[in-house]
Design an enzyme around this catalytic site. Structure first.
Site, PDB file in Angstrom:
ATOM      1  N   CYS A 167      12.650   8.345  34.872  1.00  0.00           N
ATOM      2  CA  CYS A 167      13.077   9.697  34.494  1.00  0.00           C
ATOM      3  C   CYS A 167      11.987  10.412  33.687  1.00  0.00           C
ATOM      4  O   CYS A 167      10.974  10.783  34.271  1.00  0.00           O
ATOM      5  CB  CYS A 167      14.405   9.614  33.755  1.00  0.00           C
ATOM      6  SG  CYS A 167      15.326  11.133  33.862  1.00  0.00           S
ATOM      7  N   ILE A 223      20.266  11.451  35.066  1.00  0.00           N
ATOM      8  CA  ILE A 223      20.615  12.200  33.851  1.00  0.00           C
ATOM      9  C   ILE A 223      19.543  13.274  33.629  1.00  0.00           C
ATOM     10  O   ILE A 223      18.394  12.946  33.312  1.00  0.00           O
ATOM     11  CB  ILE A 223      20.685  11.264  32.623  1.00  0.00           C
ATOM     12  CG1 ILE A 223      21.648  10.101  32.868  1.00  0.00           C
ATOM     13  CG2 ILE A 223      21.096  12.054  31.366  1.00  0.00           C
ATOM     14  CD1 ILE A 223      21.537   8.963  31.860  1.00  0.00           C
ATOM     15  N   HIS A 230      17.969   5.934  36.266  1.00  0.00           N
ATOM     16  CA  HIS A 230      17.929   4.944  35.179  1.00  0.00           C
ATOM     17  C   HIS A 230      18.569   3.627  35.613  1.00  0.00           C
ATOM     18  O   HIS A 230      19.760   3.417  35.337  1.00  0.00           O
ATOM     19  CB  HIS A 230      18.731   5.466  33.984  1.00  0.00           C
ATOM     20  CG  HIS A 230      18.130   6.621  33.280  1.00  0.00           C
ATOM     21  ND1 HIS A 230      17.331   6.483  32.175  1.00  0.00           N
ATOM     22  CD2 HIS A 230      18.218   7.941  33.513  1.00  0.00           C
ATOM     23  CE1 HIS A 230      16.946   7.670  31.755  1.00  0.00           C
ATOM     24  NE2 HIS A 230      17.471   8.583  32.548  1.00  0.00           N
ATOM     25  N   GLU A 232      18.332   0.827  34.294  1.00  0.00           N
ATOM     26  CA  GLU A 232      18.688   0.011  33.117  1.00  0.00           C
ATOM     27  C   GLU A 232      20.106   0.288  32.627  1.00  0.00           C
ATOM     28  O   GLU A 232      20.675  -0.553  31.950  1.00  0.00           O
ATOM     29  CB  GLU A 232      17.661   0.223  31.994  1.00  0.00           C
ATOM     30  CG  GLU A 232      17.724   1.537  31.228  1.00  0.00           C
ATOM     31  CD  GLU A 232      17.159   2.736  31.991  1.00  0.00           C
ATOM     32  OE1 GLU A 232      16.705   2.567  33.136  1.00  0.00           O
ATOM     33  OE2 GLU A 232      17.196   3.841  31.420  1.00  0.00           O
TER      34      GLU A 232
HETATM   35  N1  GLN Z   1      15.005  16.054  31.399  1.00  0.00           N
HETATM   36  C1  GLN Z   1      14.217  15.050  30.723  1.00  0.00           C
HETATM   37  C2  GLN Z   1      12.754  15.445  30.638  1.00  0.00           C
HETATM   38  O1  GLN Z   1      12.352  16.439  31.101  1.00  0.00           O
HETATM   39  C3  GLN Z   1      14.325  13.707  31.399  1.00  0.00           C
HETATM   40  C4  GLN Z   1      15.723  13.167  31.261  1.00  0.00           C
HETATM   41  C5  GLN Z   1      15.785  11.680  31.184  1.00  0.00           C
HETATM   42  O2  GLN Z   1      14.791  10.994  30.930  1.00  0.00           O
HETATM   43  N2  GLN Z   1      16.980  11.164  31.329  1.00  0.00           N
HETATM   44  O3  GLN Z   1      11.985  14.724  30.094  1.00  0.00           O
END
Ligand code: GLN
Length: 209
Positions: free
Chosen positions: A82, A140, A177, A179
């Site tokens: 992410c 997320i 994610h 994890e």
């Molecule tokens: N939106 C976050 C970013 O731009 C990433 C979200 C996440 O790591 N769950 O870094």
């Protein structure tokens, strides 16, 4: 398999503990990486999810950006989830003003690509490189990979073709994610790279008879 391979989790911000616990469960020797010295001791690095603009800023404040870039250029295995995927991308779209990445992967990543209405969701993903069963993937405020350069493998895509997992040599990135779902196969794949990298390092360091 990966017994005692020493890997780090970049511990500036984000879900550091989840990754550290998962990697320890797979038999790795885990170091929380905050300073250049910590980084120098590892044969692989996980960049966790969190907020990529914050991790970017903190990495520059703590003098970690250059050391991380150097180690990536020297072939260090890195797994970014992410925000970590965003930080591995050579090009970041929709970053905040002045946002930088470590880079290393020839990809273009768009931050927060699913918009407000679908801030987070879960789905089952087919990841041929990991075999059966499918991967339970939690997204997320997730980024997507909008362009995949030559030499980058798309490991997984959503049904509409959006690329959400990639690998380029020793670098792996996922929009989601693993994890948080107890999915260990991406981390195991990363540890196998780290283990192989550690072996080449000890071969290079071996005294010439
Ligand atoms: N939106 C976050 C970013 O731009 C990433 C979200 C996440 O790591 N769950 O870094």
């Amino acid at each position: 398999m990966a017994g005692n391979t020493r890997v780090g989790v970049l511990a500036l911000q984000g879900d550091v503990r989840e990754h550290a616990a998962l990697l320890a469960g797979l038999g790795a020797d885990v170091v929380l990486v905050r300073r250049p010295d910590d980084l120098a001791s590892v044969d692989g690095l996980v960049i966790p999810g969190g907020e990529s603009s914050v991790i970017d800023k903190l990495s520059r404040i703590f003098g970690m950006q250059e050391p991380i870039r150097e180690r990536i250029a020297a072939g260090l295995p890195v797994y970014g989830t992410c925000a970590g995927l965003i930080l591995l991308a050579n090009t970041v779209l929709d970053g905040i003003e002045g946002q930088q990445s470590f880079g290393g992967m020839d990809i273009e990543v768009r931050r927060n690509a699913f918009g407000r209405q679908t801030e987070s969701f879960e789905t089952d993903l087919d990841v041929p490189a990991l075999g059966e069963p499918t991967v339970r993937a939690t997204f997320i405020r997730a980024p997507i990979v909008e362009r995949v350069g030559a030499g980058v493998d798309a490991l997984a895509s959503l049904p509409d073709g959006t690329v959400v997992a990639v690998q380029q040599g020793n670098l792996i990135g996922t929009s989601f994610h693993p994890e948080v779902d107890g999915e260990t196969r991406f981390h195991a794949r990363f540890l196998a790279l780290a283990e192989a990298f550690a072996r080449t390092r000890s071969m290079r360091a071996a005294p010439v008879p």
